[in-house]
Design a protein around this motif. Structure first.
Motif, PDB file in Angstrom:
ATOM      1  N   THR A  11       0.958  -1.181  -0.006  1.00  0.00           N
ATOM      2  CA  THR A  11       0.017  -0.022   0.137  1.00  0.00           C
ATOM      3  C   THR A  11       0.862   1.206   0.045  1.00  0.00           C
ATOM      4  N   GLU A  12       0.188   2.455  -0.360  1.00  0.00           N
ATOM      5  CA  GLU A  12       0.940   3.661  -0.294  1.00  0.00           C
ATOM      6  C   GLU A  12       1.543   3.750   1.091  1.00  0.00           C
ATOM      7  N   SER A  13       0.813   3.639   2.327  1.00  0.00           N
ATOM      8  CA  SER A  13       1.228   3.745   3.569  1.00  0.00           C
ATOM      9  C   SER A  13       2.345   2.890   3.789  1.00  0.00           C
ATOM     10  N   ALA A  14       2.544   1.583   3.500  1.00  0.00           N
ATOM     11  CA  ALA A  14       3.677   0.904   3.689  1.00  0.00           C
ATOM     12  C   ALA A  14       4.837   1.370   2.949  1.00  0.00           C
ATOM     13  N   ALA A  15       4.640   1.785   1.626  1.00  0.00           N
ATOM     14  CA  ALA A  15       5.694   2.557   0.755  1.00  0.00           C
ATOM     15  C   ALA A  15       6.346   3.702   1.417  1.00  0.00           C
ATOM     16  N   LYS A  16       5.297   4.395   2.039  1.00  0.00           N
ATOM     17  CA  LYS A  16       5.801   5.699   2.621  1.00  0.00           C
ATOM     18  C   LYS A  16       6.723   5.427   4.102  1.00  0.00           C
ATOM     19  N   ARG A  17       6.272   4.278   4.639  1.00  0.00           N
ATOM     20  CA  ARG A  17       6.801   3.862   5.827  1.00  0.00           C
ATOM     21  C   ARG A  17       8.432   3.430   5.626  1.00  0.00           C
ATOM     22  N   ILE A  18       8.397   2.716   4.441  1.00  0.00           N
ATOM     23  CA  ILE A  18       9.756   2.108   3.957  1.00  0.00           C
ATOM     24  C   ILE A  18      10.820   3.189   3.652  1.00  0.00           C
ATOM     25  N   GLN A  19      10.161   4.252   2.921  1.00  0.00           N
ATOM     26  CA  GLN A  19      10.974   5.335   2.474  1.00  0.00           C
ATOM     27  C   GLN A  19      11.348   6.054   3.550  1.00  0.00           C
ATOM     28  N   GLU A  20      10.589   6.215   4.870  1.00  0.00           N
ATOM     29  CA  GLU A  20      10.987   6.747   5.938  1.00  0.00           C
ATOM     30  C   GLU A  20      12.188   6.131   6.617  1.00  0.00           C
ATOM     31  N   LEU A  21      12.226   4.931   6.730  1.00  0.00           N
ATOM     32  CA  LEU A  21      13.156   3.994   7.452  1.00  0.00           C
ATOM     33  C   LEU A  21      14.439   4.006   6.733  1.00  0.00           C
ATOM     34  N   ILE A  22      14.272   4.150   5.087  1.00  0.00           N
ATOM     35  CA  ILE A  22      15.680   4.186   4.520  1.00  0.00           C
ATOM     36  C   ILE A  22      16.144   5.610   4.485  1.00  0.00           C
ATOM     37  N   ALA A  23      15.447   6.630   4.664  1.00  0.00           N
ATOM     38  CA  ALA A  23      15.938   8.059   4.784  1.00  0.00           C
ATOM     39  C   ALA A  23      16.715   8.203   6.146  1.00  0.00           C
ATOM     40  N   SER A  24      15.955   7.376   7.224  1.00  0.00           N
ATOM     41  CA  SER A  24      16.608   7.559   8.472  1.00  0.00           C
ATOM     42  C   SER A  24      17.648   6.835   8.620  1.00  0.00           C
ATOM     43  N   ASN A  25      18.255   5.843   7.871  1.00  0.00           N
ATOM     44  CA  ASN A  25      19.156   4.987   7.567  1.00  0.00           C
ATOM     45  C   ASN A  25      20.616   5.620   6.964  1.00  0.00           C
ATOM     46  N   GLY A  26      20.194   6.620   6.198  1.00  0.00           N
ATOM     47  CA  GLY A  26      21.338   7.656   5.340  1.00  0.00           C
ATOM     48  C   GLY A  26      21.785   6.769   4.285  1.00  0.00           C
TER      49      GLY A  26
END
Length: 113
Positions: A11-26
């Motif tokens: 879902t869009e919600s899952a994709a957004k959370r994945i993108q947030e996790l990746i961004a926080s990982n640098g």
């Protein structure tokens, strides 16, 4: 299993959370890895992690700008599933809506086929 039934959506919600996790990982080369392993109260359990590696046995799915990797063995149990990210009063988590599961535990982290 047909090629269509071996697809996994997010879902869009899952994709957004994945993108947030990746961004926080640098680092931008990460994907969400979803694996099924033996265990849990219902027989199999879902495992989520961030991974940058891909093997010959892996399948990559991309929805809404996020990538998810699933190995062939896990995909046999996940084909046709939808991955969602939900926020509820008790917390937030990825949720697998798996049409292959005949039963699941109350918390939704394990299932049987």
């Amino acid at each position: 299993m047909t090629e269509t039934s071996r697809q996994v959506q997010m879902t869009e919600s899952a994709a957004k959370r994945i993108q947030e996790l990746i961004a926080s990982n640098g680092t931008s080369d990460l994907m969400l890895r979803l694996q099924v392993s033996g265990g849990g109260c219902s027989g199999f359990q879902y495992e989520f992690s961030l991974d940058s590696d891909k093997t010959d046995e892996d399948n990559i799915f991309e929805n809404h700008g996020a990538k998810m990797v699933i190995d062939d063995v896990s995909l046999d149990l996940l084909g046709g599933a939808e991955i969602d990210f939900v926020r509820e009063l008790v917390g937030a988590a990825f949720r697998v809506n798996n049409p292959n599961a005949t039963s699941s535990c109350g918390c939704g982290s394990s299932f049987s086929v």
